[in-house]
Structure formats: C-alpha cells, structure tokens
Motif scaffolding. Structure first.
Motif, PDB file in Angstrom:
ATOM      1  N   LEU A   1       0.825  -1.206   0.000  1.00  0.00           N
ATOM      2  CA  LEU A   1       0.000   0.000   0.000  1.00  0.00           C
ATOM      3  C   LEU A   1       0.861   1.259   0.000  1.00  0.00           C
ATOM      4  N   SER A   2       1.977   1.232   0.726  1.00  0.00           N
ATOM      5  CA  SER A   2       2.849   2.409   0.788  1.00  0.00           C
ATOM      6  C   SER A   2       3.412   2.748  -0.587  1.00  0.00           C
ATOM      7  N   VAL A   3       3.747   1.733  -1.385  1.00  0.00           N
ATOM      8  CA  VAL A   3       4.289   1.964  -2.723  1.00  0.00           C
ATOM      9  C   VAL A   3       3.208   2.549  -3.631  1.00  0.00           C
ATOM     10  N   ILE A   4       1.983   2.023  -3.527  1.00  0.00           N
ATOM     11  CA  ILE A   4       0.881   2.535  -4.347  1.00  0.00           C
ATOM     12  C   ILE A   4       0.615   3.999  -4.031  1.00  0.00           C
ATOM     13  N   ILE A   5       0.600   4.339  -2.749  1.00  0.00           N
ATOM     14  CA  ILE A   5       0.327   5.721  -2.348  1.00  0.00           C
ATOM     15  C   ILE A   5       1.437   6.648  -2.824  1.00  0.00           C
TER      16      ILE A   5
ATOM     17  N   PHE B   1      12.553   7.385   7.518  1.00  0.00           N
ATOM     18  CA  PHE B   1      11.791   6.786   6.427  1.00  0.00           C
ATOM     19  C   PHE B   1      12.198   5.330   6.277  1.00  0.00           C
ATOM     20  N   THR B   2      11.214   4.488   5.995  1.00  0.00           N
ATOM     21  CA  THR B   2      11.447   3.042   5.976  1.00  0.00           C
ATOM     22  C   THR B   2      12.030   2.546   4.666  1.00  0.00           C
TER      23      THR B   2
ATOM     24  N   PRO C   1      13.823   9.434   0.813  1.00  0.00           N
ATOM     25  CA  PRO C   1      13.680   8.986  -0.574  1.00  0.00           C
ATOM     26  C   PRO C   1      13.389  10.144  -1.511  1.00  0.00           C
ATOM     27  N   LEU C   2      13.897  10.050  -2.727  1.00  0.00           N
ATOM     28  CA  LEU C   2      13.789  11.142  -3.686  1.00  0.00           C
ATOM     29  C   LEU C   2      12.345  11.462  -4.044  1.00  0.00           C
ATOM     30  N   ASP C   3      11.506  10.427  -4.221  1.00  0.00           N
ATOM     31  CA  ASP C   3      10.127  10.691  -4.611  1.00  0.00           C
ATOM     32  C   ASP C   3       9.363  11.440  -3.526  1.00  0.00           C
TER      33      ASP C   3
ATOM     34  N   GLY D   1       3.322   2.386   6.689  1.00  0.00           N
ATOM     35  CA  GLY D   1       4.698   1.919   6.568  1.00  0.00           C
ATOM     36  C   GLY D   1       5.655   2.802   5.795  1.00  0.00           C
ATOM     37  N   ILE D   2       5.296   4.077   5.582  1.00  0.00           N
ATOM     38  CA  ILE D   2       6.201   4.974   4.855  1.00  0.00           C
ATOM     39  C   ILE D   2       7.291   5.526   5.763  1.00  0.00           C
ATOM     40  N   LEU D   3       6.952   5.777   7.020  1.00  0.00           N
ATOM     41  CA  LEU D   3       7.946   6.309   7.954  1.00  0.00           C
ATOM     42  C   LEU D   3       7.641   5.834   9.361  1.00  0.00           C
TER      43      LEU D   3
END
Length: 425
Positions: A3-7, A62-63, A73-75, A119-121
């Motif tokens: 989910l974190s990658v999708i967001i 950040f995870t 992370p750059l994004d 799970g982003i941070l």
C-alpha cells in the motif's frame, strides 16, 4: 504491491499532473513563475538540511531501504517540495499566511501518523516538535519570500533570504554533496576562530555589495529581482564583481575547514560559470538598462581584482560643525587625505536642517549620520580605509560601535555634535 508503494506512486503521478496543468497547459505569468521559484529554492535547501537533522536526531525516519544521502527517498522529497513550495504560493498569491501555516501544521498532525500506519515512515514521541520546526523554518520563510516578491514589498528581507540561501549553498549543501559522494562521512568540525575571521574578510565585500544593491540600487543580487539603479559607489567603486569574487575565494577556507581538496574545484567551476554564463547575460542586460552609464563604468572598474583607489566613484559630501573641536579634528584628518569625489564642508553649507552630528550625503541625496557617515566617507580614500568603512557599516558591527559611542555621553561636553544619540538613518 504494498500500500505504501501505491500511495507514493499515486502522489508522485498527481504532482506531475498538477505541474503540467499549472505550468505547461495554462502558461502562468512570469511573476507567478519567479514567486514559485523563490518558494521552491528555499523549500528545497532548507527541507533537505532540516529533515537530515531531524532523522539524525531520531525524530522520525523513512522506511525506504535505499534512502538518499539526505535521509529521505527522492520521490517523497519531490512530493514534499511540490506541496509546500509550489501549490500554496501559486493558488493563494501570498495571502492568508497565518491561516495557511496553521492549516499545514494541522494537516501534518493528521497525515504523519497515517503515513506511519501504512509503513512509509516511523515517528518518535517528539516528532511534533520537529514538524513544527519544519513549518516555521521551511514552509513559512519560503511562502514569505515568494509573497514579498509577488507583492514587490520588503526588499531588504528579499535580499536577506538570498544571502541565507547562498550561505546554505556554499557552506553546507556543496560541501555535503562533495564530501558524501567521496565516501567520507560529513560532519561539522569544531569552530575555528582564525578560519572564521578569514571567511568573514573574504565575505565582507559580497555582504556590503548586497546592502548597497538593496538600499542604493533598490533591487537584489538575483538577476530576476533586478536593481533599478546602477550602483557605482562603495565596494562597486573598487571591483565590478565583488559577490562573485567572494563566492569564488570562499572555497579556499572551506577546503581547509572540511579538509577536502575536492572543495577547491569549486573555484574553477565558479570562475567558469561567471565568465561563460553569468557575466555575458548580466552585462548585456546592464547595457540595455543603463546604456552609456554602464559602458563607462564597465571600462573603468576592474572585474576580478580590487583597485587601490575608487574608480567612477559618485560624489559624496560630509558635513561637520564649526567651532567643535571633535568635528574640526576629523575634518582636518579627511582634508589631509587624498580622496576621490568627497566634498568636505561645514554645517553652514548644510541646507536641510540643523546639523547636530557629522552627516554624509551621497549622490542620491540619502543621508547617513555618526558612525555610518564616517564609514561612507572612508570609502572615498583607498581600499584599506574603504575596507574599514565596510566593516564599520556592517549591520551588527555598526550597532555595536554606535552603542559604544552612545554610551560615552558626549552631551556633557561641547564636542557632542559628531556622536550625539543615535540617528535612525
């Protein structure tokens, strides 16, 4: 897919779509573009630095398994600067500053815990303090800088923001990138008072130039926040490019401080940029705006070295009171020096009002009193005395010197005309 990658991917795509819609399809005015540029500039530098400090002090992290050297992370960094540096100034044009600051802080209070859940941070129990600092030192200054430019107000603060950005660039950002990419850990070294004095001496002409561009030229050093007058006095009477001169030579003490010879390459890059990109564009623009005045100035004043005596110096007049021992002694001192375009007169020739302290009037009719008057007059002699004058009128130094003079209580003697209580000029 997590989910974190999708967001993250969704937010990144949304940012690109918004930027395309705002700046490609709609084609905003140049004024909007430059206001956004200033906000982006401040947000990018300050966010990278303060987020790095926050992560190092364990306020959050950040995870992402492959974070950048800025601990982010750059994004996510790109998304952050778009939402903080682009959208607020573009849509609100500098309005509702206080309400927007509260709104952004409130949204962070809501969103940061949600980002942790997906799970982003990871947040520490003191993360709110770090977030408040970011709002106050990242978002608020970026919005104010863009607001002041957009409304064409608070010129001295616009110049101040430029000085801070250039300071961050040369003292932190460039060394951080250069040192980190050579696989050497970056850390600030202990304060070195001798090296600090060298840095201050090298930077003083640039700082003085910024003050003169602001107060005399009615503009800033940045070419898209231009001066309305050609500045030829002060440091610009001795060198045509004092800011570039200081910026280039500062890499020498910086290489010593960071113990990195790689920093010396900044000298070559700075010179190449000045000669190949900056000077041609700036000189053409100055030629269009100021014509023969600029052409004559350009022929007279050196570009990359300081002349011993001032060149193309506009006239200035310094006034002293008669029958004042202190005034007449200093007047005699100036009269015995070889000066350029400095007229030394008594108060009887001063027409504006009763003269209570030494007064310097420049070629624009701007008056300076007491310490500032002496400092400006010193610039008409030679480089040694001019350097002393630049030091004397540096904001913090000037206030200290003026406070010392004020505390001497000259009113009790008949020599009170030069250094009477502080004038606000």
């Amino acid at each position: 897919m997590a989910l974190s990658v999708i967001i993250r991917h969704s937010l990144l795509g949304l940012c690109f779509l918004v930027l395309i819609a705002l700046f490609i399809i709609k084609t905003p005015k140049a004024k909007d573009n430059w206001a956004v540029f200033y906000a982006l500039l401040w947000t990018t530098f300050s966010l990278a630095i303060l987020n790095y400090i926050a992560v190092e002090n364990k306020l959050w992290y950040f995870t992402d398994t492959n974070p950048l050297i800025i601990n982010m992370p750059l994004d996510l960094f790109f998304i952050w600067i778009v939402f903080w540096g682009v959208l607020p100034i573009y849509f609100f044009k500098g309005k509702y500053t206080f309400l927007l600051a509260l709104l952004i802080f409130w949204l962070d209070l809501l969103l940061m815990p949600e980002l942790e859940k997906i799970g982003i941070l990871k947040l520490s129990k003191y993360w709110i303090i770090g977030d408040l600092v970011l709002v106050l030192l990242v978002w608020l200054p970026s919005y104010l800088w863009a607001k002041f430019y957009y409304n064409n107000t608070h010129l001295k603060y616009r110049s101040f923001f430029q000085v801070i950005i250039m300071t961050l660039l040369i003292f932190i950002v460039i060394p951080f990138v250069a040192i980190t990419y050579t696989n050497i850990s970056f850390h600030l070294k202990p304060f070195n008072p001798y090296l600090f004095q060298i840095i201050f001496i090298i930077a003083l002409p640039a700082l003085t130039a910024v003050m003169d561009l602001t107060y005399k030229g009615k503009g800033t050093p940045f070419p898209f926040d231009k001066t309305s007058r050609l500045v030829k006095h002060g440091v610009y009477a001795y060198c045509k490019n004092p800011i570039q001169w200081s910026f280039t030579l500062l890499f020498i003490p910086l290489s010593i401080y960071y113990e990195s010879y790689l920093m010396l390459s900044g000298i070559i890059i700075s010179i190449a940029y000045s000669i190949g990109i900056s000077n041609p564009q700036e000189y053409n623009d100055m030629n269009v705006r100021f014509g023969m005045e600029w052409i004559n100035y350009k022929k007279t004043v050196p570009s990359w070295r300081f002349s011993w005596t001032p060149k193309a110096m506009p006239k200035g007049t310094i006034y002293f009171r008669k029958h004042c021992n202190q005034c007449e002694q200093i007047k005699s001192w100036f009269s015995n020096k070889t000066t350029q375009q400095l007229y030394i007169k008594f108060s009887s020739e001063y027409n504006n009002s009763t003269l209570l302290q030494v007064t310097y009037v420049d070629y624009l009719g701007i008056e300076y009193k007491s310490i500032k008057a002496i400092a400006h007059a010193l610039e008409h002699i030679n480089l040694m005395y001019a350097s002393l004058g630049w030091f004397m009128r540096f904001p913090l130094i000037n206030h200290i010197l003026q406070y010392i003079i004020d505390s001497m209580d000259f009113e009790k003697s008949n020599d009170n005309c030069i250094f009477e209580k502080r004038n606000k000029n």
